[in-house]
Design a protein around this motif. Sequence first.
Motif, PDB file in Angstrom:
ATOM      1  N   THR A 168       0.831  -1.200   0.000  1.00 53.87           N
ATOM      2  CA  THR A 168       0.000   0.000   0.000  1.00 53.87           C
ATOM      3  C   THR A 168       0.864   1.248   0.000  1.00 53.87           C
ATOM      4  O   THR A 168       2.057   1.206   0.340  1.00 53.87           O
ATOM      5  CB  THR A 168      -0.923   0.029   1.224  1.00 53.87           C
ATOM      6  N   PHE A 169       0.236   2.350  -0.379  1.00 53.08           N
ATOM      7  CA  PHE A 169       0.942   3.618  -0.349  1.00 53.08           C
ATOM      8  C   PHE A 169       1.296   3.999   1.082  1.00 53.08           C
ATOM      9  O   PHE A 169       2.329   4.613   1.331  1.00 53.08           O
ATOM     10  CB  PHE A 169       0.078   4.711  -0.996  1.00 53.08           C
ATOM     11  N   GLY A 220       2.848  10.622 -13.711  1.00 52.65           N
ATOM     12  CA  GLY A 220       1.772   9.646 -13.695  1.00 52.65           C
ATOM     13  C   GLY A 220       0.717   9.979 -12.660  1.00 52.65           C
ATOM     14  O   GLY A 220       0.684  11.072 -12.093  1.00 52.65           O
ATOM     15  N   LYS A 221      -0.151   9.021 -12.406  1.00 50.83           N
ATOM     16  CA  LYS A 221      -1.259   9.213 -11.476  1.00 50.83           C
ATOM     17  C   LYS A 221      -0.748   9.482 -10.073  1.00 50.83           C
ATOM     18  O   LYS A 221       0.216   8.881  -9.620  1.00 50.83           O
ATOM     19  CB  LYS A 221      -2.152   7.971 -11.480  1.00 50.83           C
ATOM     20  N   LYS A 222      -1.414  10.387  -9.379  1.00 50.78           N
ATOM     21  CA  LYS A 222      -1.053  10.692  -7.999  1.00 50.78           C
ATOM     22  C   LYS A 222      -1.978   9.943  -7.039  1.00 50.78           C
ATOM     23  O   LYS A 222      -3.152   9.711  -7.340  1.00 50.78           O
ATOM     24  CB  LYS A 222      -1.164  12.195  -7.742  1.00 50.78           C
ATOM     25  N   PRO A 223      -1.469   9.531  -5.867  1.00 51.87           N
ATOM     26  CA  PRO A 223      -2.299   8.769  -4.920  1.00 51.87           C
ATOM     27  C   PRO A 223      -3.445   9.599  -4.372  1.00 51.87           C
ATOM     28  O   PRO A 223      -3.309  10.791  -4.147  1.00 51.87           O
ATOM     29  CB  PRO A 223      -1.309   8.400  -3.815  1.00 51.87           C
ATOM     30  N   ILE A 224      -4.565   8.919  -4.161  1.00 51.27           N
ATOM     31  CA  ILE A 224      -5.738   9.571  -3.575  1.00 51.27           C
ATOM     32  C   ILE A 224      -5.997   9.022  -2.181  1.00 51.27           C
ATOM     33  O   ILE A 224      -6.259   9.757  -1.237  1.00 51.27           O
ATOM     34  CB  ILE A 224      -6.975   9.375  -4.475  1.00 51.27           C
ATOM     35  N   PHE A 225      -5.882   7.702  -2.028  1.00 54.49           N
ATOM     36  CA  PHE A 225      -6.113   7.068  -0.735  1.00 54.49           C
ATOM     37  C   PHE A 225      -4.860   6.337  -0.288  1.00 54.49           C
ATOM     38  O   PHE A 225      -4.187   5.683  -1.090  1.00 54.49           O
ATOM     39  CB  PHE A 225      -7.285   6.074  -0.811  1.00 54.49           C
ATOM     40  N   GLY A 226      -4.573   6.420   0.997  1.00 49.16           N
ATOM     41  CA  GLY A 226      -3.360   5.804   1.512  1.00 49.16           C
ATOM     42  C   GLY A 226      -3.366   4.298   1.465  1.00 49.16           C
ATOM     43  O   GLY A 226      -2.314   3.660   1.471  1.00 49.16           O
ATOM     44  N   ASP A 227      -4.568   3.658   1.395  1.00 46.01           N
ATOM     45  CA  ASP A 227      -4.614   2.205   1.403  1.00 46.01           C
ATOM     46  C   ASP A 227      -4.631   1.609   0.003  1.00 46.01           C
ATOM     47  O   ASP A 227      -4.746   0.398  -0.161  1.00 46.01           O
ATOM     48  CB  ASP A 227      -5.827   1.708   2.196  1.00 46.01           C
ATOM     49  N   GLU A 228      -4.507   2.442  -1.052  1.00 41.83           N
ATOM     50  CA  GLU A 228      -4.402   1.889  -2.388  1.00 41.83           C
ATOM     51  C   GLU A 228      -2.994   1.384  -2.605  1.00 41.83           C
ATOM     52  O   GLU A 228      -2.041   1.777  -1.906  1.00 41.83           O
ATOM     53  CB  GLU A 228      -4.781   2.920  -3.437  1.00 41.83           C
ATOM     54  N   THR A 229      -2.819   0.495  -3.546  1.00 39.63           N
ATOM     55  CA  THR A 229      -1.497  -0.087  -3.767  1.00 39.63           C
ATOM     56  C   THR A 229      -0.612   0.903  -4.514  1.00 39.63           C
ATOM     57  O   THR A 229      -1.091   1.846  -5.146  1.00 39.63           O
ATOM     58  CB  THR A 229      -1.600  -1.387  -4.584  1.00 39.63           C
ATOM     59  N   ILE A 230       0.685   0.654  -4.458  1.00 33.81           N
ATOM     60  CA  ILE A 230       1.600   1.552  -5.151  1.00 33.81           C
ATOM     61  C   ILE A 230       1.414   1.445  -6.662  1.00 33.81           C
ATOM     62  O   ILE A 230       1.674   2.404  -7.396  1.00 33.81           O
ATOM     63  CB  ILE A 230       3.061   1.277  -4.749  1.00 33.81           C
ATOM     64  N   ILE A 231       0.958   0.285  -7.146  1.00 36.79           N
ATOM     65  CA  ILE A 231       0.658   0.145  -8.570  1.00 36.79           C
ATOM     66  C   ILE A 231      -0.522   1.039  -8.937  1.00 36.79           C
ATOM     67  O   ILE A 231      -0.505   1.763  -9.936  1.00 36.79           O
ATOM     68  CB  ILE A 231       0.350  -1.324  -8.924  1.00 36.79           C
TER      69      ILE A 231
END
Length: 322
Positions: free
Chosen positions: A24-25, A49-60
Amino acid sequence: MSAIELNVSHRGTTYSLSLLPDSTFDALQARLEELTSVPPSNQKLLYKGKKPIFGDETIIDAGLKSGMKVQMLGSTAEEIGELRNVEDEHQRKERILRERAQKPQTKLRNTSSPHKPSDLRYRFHSIEPLLHLPNPPAATALLNRLANDPAIRHVMQKHEFVVAVLTELAPHEQPQLLGLNMNAGQAIKLRLRTNDYEGFRPYGEVRRVLCHELTHNVWGDHDNNFKELNSQLNREVAEFERAATEGTHYLSSTAGDIYQPSSQLEAEAQTYVLGGTSHTPVASESREERRRRLLDATMNRLRKEEEELEQSCGTAGPSANH
């Protein structure tokens, strides 16, 4: 499942990380905190590239790929604590200055112009460093030095300039700009840092940009009206410092307020004169002639620098008076 290899740079140091694709991020940020002592809440990651929105999403899911280079900005908890201490000290000094403003002023020498008490409206009403950039306490100290520069305070009082916020421009956000005045004094942003974030630009250069942006409190476009006022501000700053070296300004009687002017203008003026040639002082030269020669030399240099500065100013539009 192949690991994701990342190179994360922070303040000149590169960290090589190997993470599983389903990491996860939050896990990435926790690892970075272990390496840099920068808490996740202070971390800002810059990458394509895409920037993270939620901390529990994967790094992919966040758009991170193997071999990608990532730049991290952010301050440690210790540095944030130092910043708060700097701010507390700044507020204490502001309170002392407000109290002293109510006390009678005294002069060091006679002057032809009468002293007028400072109007607290005509100043920078708040200082805001960018906390996600390195070394916020140093940025705060530089912003405070600019806001309390006696020559800058002098021209702000004289022209009744009001600026709500004095803050900084991050080099990566608008790399072509050195300064920006938003809505005729709502905020002035200055490029304080070098491009590598490892240091700060020379004080004299930043102050010249500040004079330029203060002119935008009145005129939006870089037209003749702007050039005339900006030249006047530069001249008044130079004259103030020249007069201060001769002790002709009214200063507070409190020892802590005695102004010690920079020798920068005089040193540069002795090097640069009209026409760009060196000049050796003449023994028969009067005090006023020498003062005028140094001032002319300084203004000649500032005019040339101002032409270049216009290309790095992000402020444009209708004048503030229209």
